[in-house]
Each structure stands twice: as structure tokens, then as C-alpha cells.
Scaffold this motif. Structure first.
Motif, PDB file in Angstrom:
ATOM      1  N   TYR A 151     143.337  63.774   0.557  1.00 58.08           N
ATOM      2  CA  TYR A 151     143.195  63.150  -0.752  1.00 58.08           C
ATOM      3  C   TYR A 151     142.737  61.710  -0.579  1.00 58.08           C
ATOM      4  O   TYR A 151     143.229  60.991   0.282  1.00 58.08           O
ATOM      5  CB  TYR A 151     144.525  63.187  -1.521  1.00 58.08           C
ATOM      6  N   PHE A 152     141.740  61.305  -1.407  1.00 52.57           N
ATOM      7  CA  PHE A 152     141.177  59.965  -1.376  1.00 52.57           C
ATOM      8  C   PHE A 152     141.085  59.426  -2.795  1.00 52.57           C
ATOM      9  O   PHE A 152     141.117  60.193  -3.759  1.00 52.57           O
ATOM     10  CB  PHE A 152     139.769  59.997  -0.770  1.00 52.57           C
ATOM     11  N   PRO A 153     140.895  58.111  -2.936  1.00 53.18           N
ATOM     12  CA  PRO A 153     140.679  57.554  -4.276  1.00 53.18           C
ATOM     13  C   PRO A 153     139.392  58.111  -4.886  1.00 53.18           C
ATOM     14  O   PRO A 153     138.472  58.514  -4.156  1.00 53.18           O
ATOM     15  CB  PRO A 153     140.528  56.043  -4.004  1.00 53.18           C
ATOM     16  N   PRO A 154     139.303  58.137  -6.209  1.00 51.00           N
ATOM     17  CA  PRO A 154     138.123  58.680  -6.879  1.00 51.00           C
ATOM     18  C   PRO A 154     136.814  58.024  -6.441  1.00 51.00           C
ATOM     19  O   PRO A 154     135.765  58.666  -6.443  1.00 51.00           O
ATOM     20  CB  PRO A 154     138.380  58.411  -8.363  1.00 51.00           C
ATOM     21  N   GLU A 155     136.874  56.759  -6.034  1.00 49.72           N
ATOM     22  CA  GLU A 155     135.656  56.055  -5.616  1.00 49.72           C
ATOM     23  C   GLU A 155     135.026  56.704  -4.386  1.00 49.72           C
ATOM     24  O   GLU A 155     133.808  56.673  -4.214  1.00 49.72           O
ATOM     25  CB  GLU A 155     135.972  54.579  -5.312  1.00 49.72           C
ATOM     26  N   VAL A 156     135.839  57.307  -3.537  1.00 47.36           N
ATOM     27  CA  VAL A 156     135.316  57.972  -2.339  1.00 47.36           C
ATOM     28  C   VAL A 156     134.491  59.185  -2.750  1.00 47.36           C
ATOM     29  O   VAL A 156     133.407  59.425  -2.211  1.00 47.36           O
ATOM     30  CB  VAL A 156     136.458  58.361  -1.370  1.00 47.36           C
ATOM     31  N   LYS A 157     134.978  59.930  -3.715  1.00 49.03           N
ATOM     32  CA  LYS A 157     134.227  61.089  -4.197  1.00 49.03           C
ATOM     33  C   LYS A 157     132.918  60.646  -4.849  1.00 49.03           C
ATOM     34  O   LYS A 157     131.869  61.262  -4.633  1.00 49.03           O
ATOM     35  CB  LYS A 157     135.055  61.905  -5.193  1.00 49.03           C
ATOM     36  N   SER A 158     132.973  59.555  -5.609  1.00 46.46           N
ATOM     37  CA  SER A 158     131.751  59.029  -6.239  1.00 46.46           C
ATOM     38  C   SER A 158     130.734  58.621  -5.182  1.00 46.46           C
ATOM     39  O   SER A 158     129.538  58.899  -5.319  1.00 46.46           O
ATOM     40  CB  SER A 158     132.084  57.824  -7.127  1.00 46.46           C
TER      41      SER A 158
END
Length: 65
Positions: free
Chosen positions: A17-24
Motif C-alpha cells: 500500500y502506498f499514498p495515492p500520489e504514487v498511483k498517480s
């Protein structure tokens, strides 16, 4: 069989799991390169293993999608 139980023979799931910014950021790389998530992560892992001088016995290229 649950959707989560589906996998290709000889493959395992690795997740975190990572912060949403990583997915962006990952989506941005996908848009720039035309690669899918698996290809992007395989490239990143290959670079990581190379950095730490850890050989990988199998190819992580796009042929195993």
C-alpha cells in the motif's frame, strides 16, 4: 473461484500500500511509455535488483504478462 484466486501458473502476487500520489505517478509513467502496470513495476524491480547486485533468475519482461 474468487477473482483474487486467479493467477498465472508459476507466478505469485506481490503487493503493498502506498499514498495515492504514487498511483498517480505510476499512471503518468504508463501514459508516457504505453506500458501496463506490470511492465512498469517489472522495470522498476529490475533496476532495484541491479542496484543491489541481486541477480534475478527469471525474466521480468513483457512476455510473461
Amino acid at each position: 473461484m474468487c477473482i483474487r484466486d486467479r493467477h498465472k501458473p508459476g507466478e505469485v502476487n506481490i503487493s503493498a500500500y502506498f499514498p495515492p500520489e504514487v498511483k498517480s505517478a505510476l499512471r503518468m509513467v504508463q501514459a508516457k511509455t504505453g506500458q501496463n502496470v506490470k511492465q512498469c513495476l517489472a522495470e522498476a524491480l529490475q533496476d532495484f535488483f541491479r542496484k543491489h547486485n541481486v541477480p534475478v533468475a527469471v525474466s521480468l519482461d513483457e512476455t510473461r504478462q
